[in-house]
Design a protein around this motif. Structure first.
Motif, PDB file in Angstrom:
ATOM      1  N   ILE A  74     -19.912 -54.743 -21.640  1.00 12.33           N
ATOM      2  CA  ILE A  74     -19.305 -54.994 -20.323  1.00 12.33           C
ATOM      3  C   ILE A  74     -18.450 -56.259 -20.386  1.00 12.33           C
ATOM      4  N   LEU A  75     -18.969 -57.309 -21.015  1.00 14.01           N
ATOM      5  CA  LEU A  75     -18.214 -58.554 -21.130  1.00 14.01           C
ATOM      6  C   LEU A  75     -16.918 -58.328 -21.908  1.00 14.01           C
ATOM      7  N   GLU A  76     -16.971 -57.587 -23.006  1.00 16.73           N
ATOM      8  CA  GLU A  76     -15.770 -57.309 -23.791  1.00 16.73           C
ATOM      9  C   GLU A  76     -14.745 -56.537 -22.966  1.00 16.73           C
ATOM     10  N   ILE A  77     -15.210 -55.559 -22.174  1.00 19.84           N
ATOM     11  CA  ILE A  77     -14.304 -54.780 -21.324  1.00 19.84           C
ATOM     12  C   ILE A  77     -13.654 -55.676 -20.278  1.00 19.84           C
ATOM     13  N   GLN A  78     -14.438 -56.532 -19.636  1.00 25.23           N
ATOM     14  CA  GLN A  78     -13.895 -57.452 -18.627  1.00 25.23           C
ATOM     15  C   GLN A  78     -12.906 -58.416 -19.261  1.00 25.23           C
ATOM     16  N   ASN A  79     -13.245 -58.950 -20.440  1.00 24.90           N
ATOM     17  CA  ASN A  79     -12.366 -59.908 -21.098  1.00 24.90           C
ATOM     18  C   ASN A  79     -11.047 -59.270 -21.505  1.00 24.90           C
ATOM     19  N   ALA A  80     -11.084 -57.989 -21.890  1.00 22.26           N
ATOM     20  CA  ALA A  80      -9.854 -57.301 -22.266  1.00 22.26           C
ATOM     21  C   ALA A  80      -8.903 -57.164 -21.081  1.00 22.26           C
ATOM     22  N   ALA A  81      -9.453 -57.114 -19.865  1.00 23.10           N
ATOM     23  CA  ALA A  81      -8.626 -56.972 -18.663  1.00 23.10           C
ATOM     24  C   ALA A  81      -8.273 -58.308 -18.029  1.00 23.10           C
ATOM     25  N   ALA A  82      -8.850 -59.404 -18.525  1.00 21.81           N
ATOM     26  CA  ALA A  82      -8.675 -60.714 -17.895  1.00 21.81           C
ATOM     27  C   ALA A  82      -7.304 -61.308 -18.171  1.00 21.81           C
ATOM     28  N   GLN A  83      -6.869 -62.150 -17.250  1.00 21.90           N
ATOM     29  CA  GLN A  83      -5.625 -62.896 -17.426  1.00 21.90           C
ATOM     30  C   GLN A  83      -5.971 -64.286 -17.925  1.00 21.90           C
ATOM     31  N   ASP A  84      -5.016 -64.949 -18.558  1.00 15.79           N
ATOM     32  CA  ASP A  84      -5.221 -66.301 -19.059  1.00 15.79           C
ATOM     33  C   ASP A  84      -5.239 -67.298 -17.914  1.00 15.79           C
ATOM     34  N   GLU A  85      -5.594 -68.542 -18.222  1.00 16.90           N
ATOM     35  CA  GLU A  85      -5.592 -69.662 -17.290  1.00 16.90           C
ATOM     36  C   GLU A  85      -6.551 -69.481 -16.130  1.00 16.90           C
ATOM     37  N   CYS A  86      -7.732 -68.980 -16.416  1.00 11.89           N
ATOM     38  CA  CYS A  86      -8.740 -68.804 -15.376  1.00 11.89           C
ATOM     39  C   CYS A  86      -9.894 -69.766 -15.631  1.00 11.89           C
TER      40      CYS A  86
ATOM     41  N   VAL B 210      -8.946 -60.028 -11.818  1.00 16.56           N
ATOM     42  CA  VAL B 210      -9.464 -59.436 -13.049  1.00 16.56           C
ATOM     43  C   VAL B 210     -10.356 -58.281 -12.653  1.00 16.56           C
ATOM     44  N   ASP B 211     -10.548 -57.353 -13.557  1.00 14.56           N
ATOM     45  CA  ASP B 211     -11.470 -56.251 -13.291  1.00 14.56           C
ATOM     46  C   ASP B 211     -12.893 -56.697 -13.594  1.00 14.56           C
ATOM     47  N   THR B 212     -13.823 -56.223 -12.826  1.00 15.12           N
ATOM     48  CA  THR B 212     -15.246 -56.539 -12.973  1.00 15.12           C
ATOM     49  C   THR B 212     -16.027 -55.247 -13.015  1.00 15.12           C
ATOM     50  N   ARG B 213     -16.971 -55.142 -13.950  1.00 13.61           N
ATOM     51  CA  ARG B 213     -17.893 -54.014 -13.970  1.00 13.61           C
ATOM     52  C   ARG B 213     -19.188 -54.481 -13.328  1.00 13.61           C
ATOM     53  N   VAL B 214     -19.472 -53.968 -12.133  1.00 13.17           N
ATOM     54  CA  VAL B 214     -20.678 -54.323 -11.382  1.00 13.17           C
ATOM     55  C   VAL B 214     -21.864 -53.573 -11.991  1.00 13.17           C
TER      56      VAL B 214
ATOM     57  N   VAL C 199     -30.013 -62.199  -0.875  1.00 15.64           N
ATOM     58  CA  VAL C 199     -30.583 -61.639  -2.098  1.00 15.64           C
ATOM     59  C   VAL C 199     -29.708 -60.482  -2.547  1.00 15.64           C
ATOM     60  N   SER C 200     -29.467 -60.416  -3.854  1.00 16.23           N
ATOM     61  CA  SER C 200     -28.665 -59.330  -4.403  1.00 16.23           C
ATOM     62  C   SER C 200     -29.268 -58.810  -5.698  1.00 16.23           C
ATOM     63  N   ILE C 201     -29.005 -57.534  -5.970  1.00 12.75           N
ATOM     64  CA  ILE C 201     -29.392 -56.922  -7.243  1.00 12.75           C
ATOM     65  C   ILE C 201     -28.143 -56.629  -8.081  1.00 12.75           C
ATOM     66  N   TYR C 202     -26.970 -57.054  -7.611  1.00  7.09           N
ATOM     67  CA  TYR C 202     -25.696 -56.743  -8.252  1.00  7.09           C
ATOM     68  C   TYR C 202     -25.145 -57.963  -8.978  1.00  7.09           C
ATOM     69  N   PHE C 203     -24.606 -57.713 -10.195  1.00  2.00           N
ATOM     70  CA  PHE C 203     -24.164 -58.811 -11.041  1.00  2.00           C
ATOM     71  C   PHE C 203     -22.857 -58.502 -11.745  1.00  2.00           C
ATOM     72  N   ARG C 204     -22.228 -59.591 -12.186  1.00  6.91           N
ATOM     73  CA  ARG C 204     -21.064 -59.565 -13.064  1.00  6.91           C
ATOM     74  C   ARG C 204     -21.399 -60.466 -14.238  1.00  6.91           C
TER      75      ARG C 204
ATOM     76  N   ASP D 257     -12.143 -55.097  -8.382  1.00  6.15           N
ATOM     77  CA  ASP D 257     -11.339 -56.310  -8.505  1.00  6.15           C
ATOM     78  C   ASP D 257     -11.894 -57.342  -7.542  1.00  6.15           C
ATOM     79  N   LEU D 258     -12.548 -58.350  -8.075  1.00  4.37           N
ATOM     80  CA  LEU D 258     -13.163 -59.387  -7.254  1.00  4.37           C
ATOM     81  C   LEU D 258     -12.322 -60.649  -7.162  1.00  4.37           C
ATOM     82  N   GLY D 259     -11.238 -60.707  -7.884  1.00  2.80           N
ATOM     83  CA  GLY D 259     -10.425 -61.905  -7.866  1.00  2.80           C
ATOM     84  C   GLY D 259     -11.096 -63.055  -8.586  1.00  2.80           C
TER      85      GLY D 259
END
Length: 173
Positions: free
Chosen positions: A29-41, A64-68, A93-98, A168-170
């Protein structure tokens, strides 16, 4: 090698994998998110390893894209964490993560995501007694918002991971 799979030795007995499947999935999941990420974040601003002391500041925002995803504890119960918001919501309280980072083998920094319904209202996931997750309320979650809360976990402590949605969570990596 992955979930439920193992290698066999010459005596036909399974050999346990050195990494658990939850760890493999969260790394992917991290690799997928990083592939979609923009620089300077900026990174997760409440990361416990952020230096120097006092360096926690408001994050800059870019798309950036996020896989919840959710995690299940070894007893089958949903793993949850608390979050804080700038709103005056009683739900926290949440059970959802990035996933923000995976390090030291199978440790991860996870951002807690705020569960929202179709009306963009925060969903209180706790039951009426406030002692457990209400699965009825889980079913009403259709959107997610990033919180500023993060938690560091050992991914080997979980038995399952379930991907929920790509959104997309920004948030920047």
């Amino acid at each position: 090698m992955g979930c439920g799979r193992s290698e066999s030795n010459s005596s036909s007995r399974p050999i346990a994998s050195s990494k658990g499947c939850v760890c493999e999935v969260v790394r992917a999941i991290l690799e997928i998110q990083n592939a979609a990420a923009q620089d300077e974040c900026s990174s997760c601003t409440t990361n416990c390893f952020l230096e120097p002391l006092g360096g926690i500041v408001s994050p800059s925002r870019n798309s950036v894209d996020t896989r919840v995803f959710t995690l299940l504890n070894k007893d089958g119960s949903p793993f949850f964490a608390t979050f804080s918001t700038s709103h005056d919501d009683s739900a926290c309280v949440s059970i959802y993560f990035r996933v923000e980072d995976v390090f030291d083998g199978c440790c991860a920094t996870l951002r807690v995501l705020i569960p929202k319904n179709d009306n963009d209202c925060t969903v209180d996931l706790l039951n009426n007694e406030g002692t457990a997750i209400s699965f009825r309320e889980v079913c009403s979650v259709t959107q997610f918002e990033a919180s500023d809360s993060c938690v560091t976990v050992d991914l080997d402590c979980f038995c399952a991971v379930q991907c929920i949605d790509d959104v997309d969570l920004g948030i920047c990596n």
